[in-house]
Structures are given as structure tokens and as C-alpha cells.
Design a protein around this motif. Structure first.
Motif, PDB file in Angstrom:
ATOM      1  N   ASP A  44       1.821  34.654 -11.777  1.00 47.29           N
ATOM      2  CA  ASP A  44       0.934  34.824 -12.921  1.00 47.29           C
ATOM      3  C   ASP A  44       1.416  33.866 -14.002  1.00 47.29           C
ATOM      4  O   ASP A  44       2.394  34.145 -14.701  1.00 47.29           O
ATOM      5  N   GLN A  45       0.748  32.725 -14.140  1.00 49.96           N
ATOM      6  CA  GLN A  45       1.131  31.710 -15.115  1.00 49.96           C
ATOM      7  C   GLN A  45       1.043  32.237 -16.546  1.00 49.96           C
ATOM      8  O   GLN A  45       1.842  31.861 -17.394  1.00 49.96           O
ATOM      9  N   ALA A  46       0.089  33.106 -16.811  1.00 51.71           N
ATOM     10  CA  ALA A  46      -0.143  33.591 -18.168  1.00 51.71           C
ATOM     11  C   ALA A  46       1.034  34.391 -18.718  1.00 51.71           C
ATOM     12  O   ALA A  46       1.395  34.244 -19.882  1.00 51.71           O
ATOM     13  N   ASP A  47       1.621  35.250 -17.894  1.00 52.42           N
ATOM     14  CA  ASP A  47       2.728  36.064 -18.405  1.00 52.42           C
ATOM     15  C   ASP A  47       4.102  35.576 -17.943  1.00 52.42           C
ATOM     16  O   ASP A  47       5.115  36.200 -18.243  1.00 52.42           O
ATOM     17  N   GLY A  48       4.153  34.455 -17.221  1.00 53.85           N
ATOM     18  CA  GLY A  48       5.438  33.874 -16.834  1.00 53.85           C
ATOM     19  C   GLY A  48       6.199  34.715 -15.830  1.00 53.85           C
ATOM     20  O   GLY A  48       7.419  34.848 -15.919  1.00 53.85           O
ATOM     21  N   ARG A  49       5.491  35.266 -14.860  1.00 54.54           N
ATOM     22  CA  ARG A  49       6.132  36.102 -13.838  1.00 54.54           C
ATOM     23  C   ARG A  49       5.731  35.655 -12.448  1.00 54.54           C
ATOM     24  O   ARG A  49       4.641  35.162 -12.217  1.00 54.54           O
ATOM     25  N   ALA A  50       6.643  35.910 -11.531  1.00 53.75           N
ATOM     26  CA  ALA A  50       6.378  35.712 -10.110  1.00 53.75           C
ATOM     27  C   ALA A  50       6.832  36.980  -9.401  1.00 53.75           C
ATOM     28  O   ALA A  50       7.886  37.527  -9.727  1.00 53.75           O
ATOM     29  N   LYS A  69      10.815  44.304  -2.990  1.00 54.05           N
ATOM     30  CA  LYS A  69      10.026  43.606  -4.007  1.00 54.05           C
ATOM     31  C   LYS A  69      10.951  43.085  -5.101  1.00 54.05           C
ATOM     32  O   LYS A  69      11.858  43.805  -5.530  1.00 54.05           O
ATOM     33  N   VAL A  70      10.713  41.852  -5.550  1.00 51.41           N
ATOM     34  CA  VAL A  70      11.480  41.281  -6.655  1.00 51.41           C
ATOM     35  C   VAL A  70      10.513  40.601  -7.622  1.00 51.41           C
ATOM     36  O   VAL A  70       9.712  39.752  -7.222  1.00 51.41           O
ATOM     37  N   THR A  71      10.597  41.003  -8.893  1.00 51.31           N
ATOM     38  CA  THR A  71       9.811  40.376  -9.948  1.00 51.31           C
ATOM     39  C   THR A  71      10.714  39.433 -10.718  1.00 51.31           C
ATOM     40  O   THR A  71      11.772  39.835 -11.203  1.00 51.31           O
ATOM     41  N   VAL A  72      10.290  38.174 -10.818  1.00 52.01           N
ATOM     42  CA  VAL A  72      11.056  37.156 -11.533  1.00 52.01           C
ATOM     43  C   VAL A  72      10.396  36.919 -12.881  1.00 52.01           C
ATOM     44  O   VAL A  72       9.202  36.633 -12.947  1.00 52.01           O
ATOM     45  N   ASP A  73      11.179  37.072 -13.966  1.00 48.95           N
ATOM     46  CA  ASP A  73      10.701  36.763 -15.316  1.00 48.95           C
ATOM     47  C   ASP A  73      11.306  35.435 -15.732  1.00 48.95           C
ATOM     48  O   ASP A  73      12.526  35.257 -15.680  1.00 48.95           O
ATOM     49  N   TYR A  74      10.431  34.511 -16.145  1.00 49.29           N
ATOM     50  CA  TYR A  74      10.883  33.191 -16.556  1.00 49.29           C
ATOM     51  C   TYR A  74      11.078  33.133 -18.066  1.00 49.29           C
ATOM     52  O   TYR A  74      10.369  33.797 -18.819  1.00 49.29           O
ATOM     53  N   ALA A  75      12.030  32.321 -18.504  1.00 49.10           N
ATOM     54  CA  ALA A  75      12.346  32.202 -19.919  1.00 49.10           C
ATOM     55  C   ALA A  75      11.363  31.297 -20.649  1.00 49.10           C
ATOM     56  O   ALA A  75      11.267  31.354 -21.870  1.00 49.10           O
ATOM     57  N   ASP A  76      10.642  30.459 -19.917  1.00 47.42           N
ATOM     58  CA  ASP A  76       9.686  29.553 -20.550  1.00 47.42           C
ATOM     59  C   ASP A  76       8.397  29.480 -19.734  1.00 47.42           C
ATOM     60  O   ASP A  76       8.358  29.855 -18.573  1.00 47.42           O
ATOM     61  N   ALA A  77       7.362  28.970 -20.374  1.00 49.53           N
ATOM     62  CA  ALA A  77       6.051  28.923 -19.719  1.00 49.53           C
ATOM     63  C   ALA A  77       6.037  27.969 -18.528  1.00 49.53           C
ATOM     64  O   ALA A  77       5.240  28.130 -17.613  1.00 49.53           O
ATOM     65  N   GLY A  78       6.911  26.962 -18.521  1.00 48.24           N
ATOM     66  CA  GLY A  78       6.950  25.999 -17.428  1.00 48.24           C
ATOM     67  C   GLY A  78       7.592  26.545 -16.171  1.00 48.24           C
ATOM     68  O   GLY A  78       7.636  25.880 -15.145  1.00 48.24           O
ATOM     69  N   GLN A  79       8.092  27.772 -16.229  1.00 47.30           N
ATOM     70  CA  GLN A  79       8.718  28.458 -15.099  1.00 47.30           C
ATOM     71  C   GLN A  79       9.826  27.634 -14.458  1.00 47.30           C
ATOM     72  O   GLN A  79       9.929  27.534 -13.239  1.00 47.30           O
ATOM     73  N   SER A  80      10.670  27.070 -15.305  1.00 46.64           N
ATOM     74  CA  SER A  80      11.783  26.295 -14.777  1.00 46.64           C
ATOM     75  C   SER A  80      13.116  27.015 -14.959  1.00 46.64           C
ATOM     76  O   SER A  80      14.087  26.674 -14.299  1.00 46.64           O
ATOM     77  N   SER A  84      15.373  36.787 -15.690  1.00 45.33           N
ATOM     78  CA  SER A  84      15.882  37.951 -14.969  1.00 45.33           C
ATOM     79  C   SER A  84      15.106  38.157 -13.678  1.00 45.33           C
ATOM     80  O   SER A  84      14.004  37.645 -13.509  1.00 45.33           O
ATOM     81  N   LEU A  85      15.741  38.920 -12.783  1.00 42.96           N
ATOM     82  CA  LEU A  85      15.115  39.319 -11.532  1.00 42.96           C
ATOM     83  C   LEU A  85      15.217  40.838 -11.446  1.00 42.96           C
ATOM     84  O   LEU A  85      16.301  41.394 -11.627  1.00 42.96           O
ATOM     85  N   HIS A  86      14.091  41.498 -11.181  1.00 44.34           N
ATOM     86  CA  HIS A  86      14.061  42.952 -11.061  1.00 44.34           C
ATOM     87  C   HIS A  86      13.732  43.292  -9.615  1.00 44.34           C
ATOM     88  O   HIS A  86      12.614  43.044  -9.152  1.00 44.34           O
ATOM     89  N   ALA A  87      14.719  43.838  -8.904  1.00 45.40           N
ATOM     90  CA  ALA A  87      14.568  44.173  -7.486  1.00 45.40           C
ATOM     91  C   ALA A  87      14.295  45.666  -7.344  1.00 45.40           C
ATOM     92  O   ALA A  87      14.932  46.483  -8.010  1.00 45.40           O
ATOM     93  N   TYR A 107      18.990  41.724 -12.390  1.00 47.35           N
ATOM     94  CA  TYR A 107      19.960  40.634 -12.498  1.00 47.35           C
ATOM     95  C   TYR A 107      19.582  39.787 -13.704  1.00 47.35           C
ATOM     96  O   TYR A 107      18.548  39.141 -13.725  1.00 47.35           O
ATOM     97  N   GLU A 108      20.418  39.836 -14.741  1.00 44.59           N
ATOM     98  CA  GLU A 108      20.253  39.008 -15.934  1.00 44.59           C
ATOM     99  C   GLU A 108      20.994  37.709 -15.654  1.00 44.59           C
ATOM    100  O   GLU A 108      22.224  37.655 -15.694  1.00 44.59           O
ATOM    101  N   VAL A 109      20.259  36.645 -15.346  1.00 46.83           N
ATOM    102  CA  VAL A 109      20.846  35.400 -14.851  1.00 46.83           C
ATOM    103  C   VAL A 109      21.770  34.749 -15.880  1.00 46.83           C
ATOM    104  O   VAL A 109      22.871  34.305 -15.541  1.00 46.83           O
ATOM    105  N   ALA A 110      21.368  34.674 -17.147  1.00 43.89           N
ATOM    106  CA  ALA A 110      22.176  33.997 -18.169  1.00 43.89           C
ATOM    107  C   ALA A 110      23.545  34.643 -18.356  1.00 43.89           C
ATOM    108  O   ALA A 110      24.557  33.958 -18.490  1.00 43.89           O
ATOM    109  N   SER A 111      23.589  35.976 -18.333  1.00 41.16           N
ATOM    110  CA  SER A 111      24.867  36.677 -18.539  1.00 41.16           C
ATOM    111  C   SER A 111      25.626  36.885 -17.241  1.00 41.16           C
ATOM    112  O   SER A 111      26.808  37.217 -17.250  1.00 41.16           O
ATOM    113  N   GLY A 112      24.951  36.724 -16.098  1.00 42.11           N
ATOM    114  CA  GLY A 112      25.605  36.921 -14.808  1.00 42.11           C
ATOM    115  C   GLY A 112      25.903  38.374 -14.501  1.00 42.11           C
ATOM    116  O   GLY A 112      26.837  38.686 -13.777  1.00 42.11           O
TER     117      GLY A 112
END
Length: 158
Positions: A44-50, A69-80, A84-87, A107-112
């Protein structure tokens, strides 16, 4: 699965409120790329999730996280950059000889950090630790388990 046996065995151990755990096998390179494999992907490009579903396996260095199931939240609209990842569903976190199971994990990727919730079972060799919630610091290889903590420690074990 071993989960019912592990839970049954853990009931024989004495309860505690919280316990810090050396989690050396769960240490991971939090700067390594995150790789995701699954049967299906919805973006979903609009809300920055996969949303990845079906046999989801996430890898980062030696760490593996699997779930239904894993939901990936992106920090920016470009999804780069992943925030976080919610499993959810039959979550398993494995690194080295250490393994943990839970109903869900974030899983909060930035803080590990990985926070596991719901019937958490940690196995380290023959040792077993259960609780309601466990927070793993992948950079330091430490964890804290909370909520009706029970453990089975093998004589001569770590």
C-alpha cells in the motif's frame, strides 16, 4: 511441535516476576540488510506499508524470524528504509543455538530490539524459559523476560 511439551515442563518450575537473560546466540548485526521471503506480498503505497503472508521468513545476518504474516512499516514514502516489522502467528526467532517462540513480535529495526508477546518460550540448549513478554536487544545479545516467568535449568548448563 515441542511447544506443548515445553509449556508443560515449565509449569513445574517456580515462578518469578522478571528475569534478565544472557542471549548471546541472539546477537545480530543490526546494520546488515533485511531480507524477506514469503508466499504473497501486498503493498500500500499510500500508507507506506507492505504485508507479507504465508511462510514468511525474515533474515538479517545470522538472525531468522518466521511467522504467518509480517507487516512492514517504512520510515519514508519511497519505501527504502524499514521502521519496523510486526510478525503475527506462530512467530519463531532463531539465532545460533537460541530460539524463541511467541504469538507476535515487533522488530524495531533502528534500535535493534525485538519485542515478543504472548506465551513466549525461550530455549537455550536444554534450558527453557517462559513468560508473557520478552524484549531482545540484538546488538548486545541480552533479553529481559517479564510476566509470570518460569524456567527449567539443566544442571551443569549455562
Amino acid at each position: 511441535m515441542l511447544r506443548p511439551l515445553i509449556l508443560a515442563l515449565s509449569l513445574a518450575a517456580g515462578p518469578a516476576l522478571a528475569q534478565d537473560v544472557a542471549f548471546g546466540g541472539m546477537r545480530a548485526d543490526v546494520s546488515a540488510p533485511v531480507e524477506v521471503a514469503a508466499d504473497r506480498l501486498e503493498v500500500d503505497q499510500a500508507d507506506g506499508r507492505a504485508v507479507f503472508t504465508g511462510n514468511v521468513v525474515i533474515g538479517q545476518g545470522q538472525m531468522r524470524l518466521s511467522a504467518e504474516k509480517v507487516t512492514v512499516d517504512y520510515a519514508d514514502a519511497g519505501q527504502s528504509r524499514i521502521r519496523s516489522l510486526h510478525a503475527e502467528g506462530e512467530v519463531t526467532l532463531v539465532s545460533g543455538a537460541d530460539a524463541a517462540e511467541a504469538e507476535e513480535a515487533v522488530y524495531e529495526v533502528a534500535s535493534g530490539t525485538v519485542t515478543l508477546r504472548g506465551d513466549v518460550v525461550l530455549t537455550q540448549g536444554g534450558n527453557v524459559l517462559t513468560g508473557d513478554r520478552m524484549v531482545v536487544d540484538l546488538a548486545s545479545g541480552t533479553a529481559q523476560v517479564e510476566g509470570r516467568v518460569r524456567s527449567i535449568l539443566q544442571p551443569g548448563g549455562n
